[in-house]
Design an enzyme around this catalytic site. Structure first.
Site, PDB file in Angstrom:
ATOM      1  N   ARG A 227      40.010  44.558  38.095  1.00  0.00           N
ATOM      2  CA  ARG A 227      38.969  44.141  37.473  1.00  0.00           C
ATOM      3  C   ARG A 227      39.529  42.978  36.650  1.00  0.00           C
ATOM      4  O   ARG A 227      40.359  42.973  35.956  1.00  0.00           O
ATOM      5  CB  ARG A 227      38.184  45.150  36.906  1.00  0.00           C
ATOM      6  N   GLY A 248      45.076  40.022  41.497  1.00  0.00           N
ATOM      7  CA  GLY A 248      45.246  40.324  39.783  1.00  0.00           C
ATOM      8  C   GLY A 248      43.979  39.997  39.169  1.00  0.00           C
ATOM      9  O   GLY A 248      43.026  39.529  39.905  1.00  0.00           O
ATOM     10  N   HIS A 249      43.877  40.296  37.796  1.00  0.00           N
ATOM     11  CA  HIS A 249      42.546  40.191  37.049  1.00  0.00           C
ATOM     12  C   HIS A 249      42.109  38.688  36.981  1.00  0.00           C
ATOM     13  O   HIS A 249      42.901  37.809  36.922  1.00  0.00           O
ATOM     14  CB  HIS A 249      42.741  40.845  35.672  1.00  0.00           C
ATOM     15  N   ASN A 250      40.880  38.761  37.171  1.00  0.00           N
ATOM     16  CA  ASN A 250      39.995  37.271  36.768  1.00  0.00           C
ATOM     17  C   ASN A 250      40.381  36.025  37.849  1.00  0.00           C
ATOM     18  O   ASN A 250      40.231  35.111  37.532  1.00  0.00           O
ATOM     19  CB  ASN A 250      40.538  36.666  35.621  1.00  0.00           C
ATOM     20  N   SER A 268      43.891  35.176  36.988  1.00  0.00           N
ATOM     21  CA  SER A 268      43.270  33.937  36.382  1.00  0.00           C
ATOM     22  C   SER A 268      43.530  32.941  37.263  1.00  0.00           C
ATOM     23  O   SER A 268      43.479  31.509  36.968  1.00  0.00           O
ATOM     24  CB  SER A 268      43.883  33.511  35.030  1.00  0.00           C
TER      25      SER A 268
END
Length: 343
Positions: A227, A248-250, A268
């Site tokens: 998340r 991975g996140h974002n 990201s």
């Protein structure tokens, strides 16, 4: 602002209390100002606190609606219209503030009685909940979906119509569309891998976002989608995952992209639509992969990739150039071997 379906927020806290908690100095603000939540510079509203630790985000700093921003002395000179907290390490201070607003949930000692479907959950007509599955409070599952054995669906999760969730999947902090298919053993919505060094060691950055999976996405088995830290990890419609993939996140993945087994995508990163990513590709964090790009198997991506570009190798470079370089090395190796044999 965080999604209240998934998180319980403490506070509000006064600006003075927050400053004392992280060892920061108040600049240009009322110490009694109430602060209600943490947010990114782009998404913040009045009453929120954000962070500005990298000069490339100066436009967002100037335009943010946050009431308070944590930053350093040098960056504080940039244009802004909010109160500041000046901290030696803004990222560390922001992580500490995140933990202040979102402390760990209290445990309930003892053996918890199994409740396969929480009374506040909603299950659509024709949906099958298999043996051992658990559907948490406030979760919503649409019509004609299949939830496999031992699946765990966390608090507030939504799953659309005609979905198939394979055995042993764990889904938390997620909003999932229609006709989504998952093989067994997927982890969706777990916290991302993000830490800030401190004098006491590595402090985990609170992961306060969600996972958004649009319609017609398919995942193989043993995939992990983290998340967002603040904001969301977003998988657009029609994306196809093989097995053993980590997101991975974002990260944002554009529609109808294809990702082959054992690929890893750093936090990201933004991937455009219709991108093909080969097996064992590694993409570092904060990269942009343009629409229609092709990444050959085992590529190591450490730069942005232009739309339509085909790359391979490590570090990833234009595919034809990589092929020429490999062919040249082979010729040189053969030539060297021939010279050695003659000696």
């Amino acid at each position: 602002m965080t999604d209240d379906r998934f998180y319980e927020r403490a506070g509000p806290f006064s600006l003075a209390d927050i400053a004392a908690h992280v060892g920061a100095a108040v600049q240009g603000g009322d110490a009694a100002l109430p602060v209600r939540d943490v947010a990114s510079l782009d998404s913040a509203e009045g009453g929120d606190i954000s962070v500005y630790s990298d000069g490339k985000y100066a436009p967002a700093f100037a335009a943010t609606k946050a009431s308070v921003v944590i930053t350093g002395e040098k960056l504080a000179a940039h244009d802004h219209a909010c109160a500041l907290l000046i901290a030696p390490n803004p990222r560390l201070a922001f992580a500490q503030v995140g933990h202040l607003f979102y402390p760990p949930a209290l445990m309930k000692p003892g053996v918890v009685t199994a409740v396969p479907v929480h009374p506040s959950a909603a299950i659509g007509e024709g949906t099958q909940i298999s043996a051992g599955a658990e559907v948490g409070p406030g979760a919503v599952i649409g019509r004609d979906s299949y939830i496999g054995n031992n699946v765990v669906i966390g608090r507030g999760v939504t799953i659309g119509d005609n979905c198939r969730i394979g055995p042993n999947c764990v889904i938390t902090h997620s909003l999932i569309g229609n006709r989504v298919v998952m093989g067994p053993n997927n982890s969706i919505g777990n916290q991302g891998f993000s830490f800030v060094p401190s004098l006491e060691g590595l402090l985990r950055v609170p992961q306060l976002g969600r996972v958004i999976i649009e319609d017609d996405v398919e995942l193989g088995s043993n995939c992990t989608v983290d998340r967002g830290a603040i904001g969301d990890t977003h998988i657009e419609r029609g994306v196809r995952f093989d097995s053993l993939i980590h997101v991975g996140h974002n990260v944002r993945i554009g529609h109808h992209s294809l990702i082959v087994a054992q690929a890893g995508i750093g936090g990201s990163t933004t991937i455009g639509p219709m991108v093909a990513i080969g097996g064992q590709v590694g993409i570092s964090d904060h990269r942009t992969i343009g629409a229609g790009a092709r990444l050959a198997a085992r590529s190591g991506v450490t730069r942005d990739i232009a739309p339509g570009e085909h790359v391979g190798g490590y570090p990833a470079r234009p595919l034809k150039r990589w092929h020429r370089e490999v062919a040249t090395l082979i010729r040189l190796a053969k030539s060297k071997k021939s010279d050695t044999d003659q000696d």
